[in-house]
Design a protein around this motif. Structure first.
Motif, mmCIF file in Angstrom:
data_model
loop_
_atom_site.group_PDB
_atom_site.id
_atom_site.type_symbol
_atom_site.label_atom_id
_atom_site.label_comp_id
_atom_site.label_asym_id
_atom_site.label_seq_id
_atom_site.Cartn_x
_atom_site.Cartn_y
_atom_site.Cartn_z
ATOM 1 N N ARG A 42 2.218 1.273 -0.449
ATOM 2 C CA ARG A 42 1.435 0.151 -0.962
ATOM 3 C C ARG A 42 0.737 -0.587 0.168
ATOM 4 O O ARG A 42 -0.466 -0.826 0.123
ATOM 5 N N GLY A 43 1.506 -0.963 1.192
ATOM 6 C CA GLY A 43 0.945 -1.693 2.316
ATOM 7 C C GLY A 43 0.434 -3.069 1.909
ATOM 8 O O GLY A 43 0.745 -3.586 0.833
ATOM 9 N N ASN A 44 -0.347 -3.676 2.786
ATOM 10 C CA ASN A 44 -0.984 -4.966 2.511
ATOM 11 C C ASN A 44 -2.430 -4.749 2.115
ATOM 12 O O ASN A 44 -3.061 -3.779 2.548
ATOM 13 N N TYR A 45 -2.952 -5.638 1.307
ATOM 14 C CA TYR A 45 -4.363 -5.535 0.920
ATOM 15 C C TYR A 45 -5.231 -5.991 2.086
ATOM 16 O O TYR A 45 -5.066 -7.100 2.607
ATOM 17 N N ASP A 46 -6.153 -5.125 2.490
ATOM 18 C CA ASP A 46 -6.995 -5.418 3.650
ATOM 19 C C ASP A 46 -8.442 -5.719 3.269
ATOM 20 O O ASP A 46 -9.323 -5.732 4.137
ATOM 21 N N GLY A 47 -8.671 -5.951 1.984
ATOM 22 C CA GLY A 47 -10.030 -6.240 1.536
ATOM 23 C C GLY A 47 -10.844 -5.002 1.244
ATOM 24 O O GLY A 47 -12.041 -5.096 0.966
ATOM 25 N N GLY A 48 -10.216 -3.843 1.278
ATOM 26 C CA GLY A 48 -10.937 -2.592 1.027
ATOM 27 C C GLY A 48 -11.008 -2.257 -0.450
ATOM 28 O O GLY A 48 -11.391 -3.085 -1.275
ATOM 29 N N ASP A 49 -10.612 -1.031 -0.785
ATOM 30 C CA ASP A 49 -10.701 -0.530 -2.161
ATOM 31 C C ASP A 49 -9.686 -1.260 -3.038
ATOM 32 O O ASP A 49 -8.491 -0.964 -3.010
ATOM 33 N N LYS A 50 -10.178 -2.204 -3.816
ATOM 34 C CA LYS A 50 -9.291 -3.032 -4.635
ATOM 35 C C LYS A 50 -8.574 -2.202 -5.696
ATOM 36 O O LYS A 50 -7.364 -2.368 -5.914
ATOM 37 N N ALA A 51 -9.309 -1.315 -6.363
ATOM 38 C CA ALA A 51 -8.716 -0.513 -7.434
ATOM 39 C C ALA A 51 -7.587 0.361 -6.901
ATOM 40 O O ALA A 51 -6.543 0.519 -7.553
ATOM 41 N N ALA A 52 -7.779 0.924 -5.712
ATOM 42 C CA ALA A 52 -6.761 1.788 -5.124
ATOM 43 C C ALA A 52 -5.510 0.979 -4.778
ATOM 44 O O ALA A 52 -4.373 1.435 -4.987
ATOM 45 N N PHE A 53 -5.712 -0.226 -4.249
ATOM 46 C CA PHE A 53 -4.564 -1.069 -3.905
ATOM 47 C C PHE A 53 -3.798 -1.476 -5.158
ATOM 48 O O PHE A 53 -2.561 -1.446 -5.179
ATOM 49 N N ILE A 54 -4.524 -1.872 -6.210
ATOM 50 C CA ILE A 54 -3.879 -2.257 -7.463
ATOM 51 C C ILE A 54 -3.041 -1.106 -7.996
ATOM 52 O O ILE A 54 -1.911 -1.291 -8.457
#
Length: 225
Positions: A127-139
């Motif tokens: 999962r990691g931390n959200y870095d402002g990249g691909d939002k859908a992939a992080f979700i």
């Protein structure tokens, strides 16, 4: 109503009628005065009144009934409620999600195995931390972690309920990636795994509640502001 200036007549007429609606000059279901009366009240032409009514219909304040007239549909301000309703809706979603996540964590703590704990830690690392990249992939990664906690409860009905509401749960995750709602960080996620690993349902329960508390508190503050 006060007579209007000659500039921006349509916008001024819209605001004048909206103000009267919000002030409850007419109740929901009441019929507005006819065009002639409104023209006199606002000191504008029929065309301006028609444009104002058209806009207020589109905004949900009024409705027109063919051959009958124009009626008040809502006396609630439609500019703020969209945001407020979303916040209230999110709060309800987080409360419901908290109830599911808490019970799942409690059951998971009773039924956990080393393999389950290892799997949760691997998913959290992915999962990691959200870095402002691909939002859908992080979700998707975050949702996969939370679904794994539900799966660890080994309750088929709970798994199916979580799957059914997965779109709603994904929306709660997305909400934490904006500016208004705080995103639970990696330590908060790891604390849930640690609590499950203890085998103590009360610790698992508390870890999930601590995880959810800042988010729900932030939404409460927004609803009161």
């Amino acid at each position: 109503m006060q007579p209007l200036s000659k500039t921006n007549l349509a916008e001024t007429a819209i605001e004048a009628i909206r103000s009267e609606i919000l002030a409850k000059r007419w109740a929901v279901g009441d019929k507005l005065p006819n065009e002639t009366a409104l023209c006199g009240m606002l000191s504008v032409s029929r065309g301006t009144v028609r444009e104002a009514v058209r806009v207020l219909v589109s905004q949900g304040y009024l409705e027109t009934r063919q051959g009958s007239g124009t009626y008040v549909l809502s006396t609630t301000d439609s500019s703020m409620p969209l945001t407020m309703a979303r916040r209230a809706g999110l709060r309800d979603q987080f409360e419901a999600r908290c109830a599911l996540d808490v019970e799942a964590a409690r059951l998971a703590s009773i039924r956990q195995t080393p393999a389950v704990i290892a799997g949760l830690r691997a998913l959290l690392e992915e999962r990691g931390n959200y870095d402002g990249g691909d939002k859908a992939a992080f979700i998707a990664r975050d949702l996969a972690f939370h679904k794994a906690v539900i799966a660890a409860a080994q309750n088929r009905a709970m798994i199916e309920i979580y799957d059914f509401f997965s779109a709603s749960i994904a929306e709660t995750i997305e909400a934490t990636l904006g500016q208004d709602v705080p995103e639970p960080d990696m330590p908060a996620h790891a604390a849930i795994i640690d609590a499950i690993e203890t085998g103590d349902p009360e610790k698992a329960d508390a870890a999930v509640r601590r995880f959810m508390a800042p988010v729900i508190a932030a939404l409460d503050r927004m609803l009161l502001s």
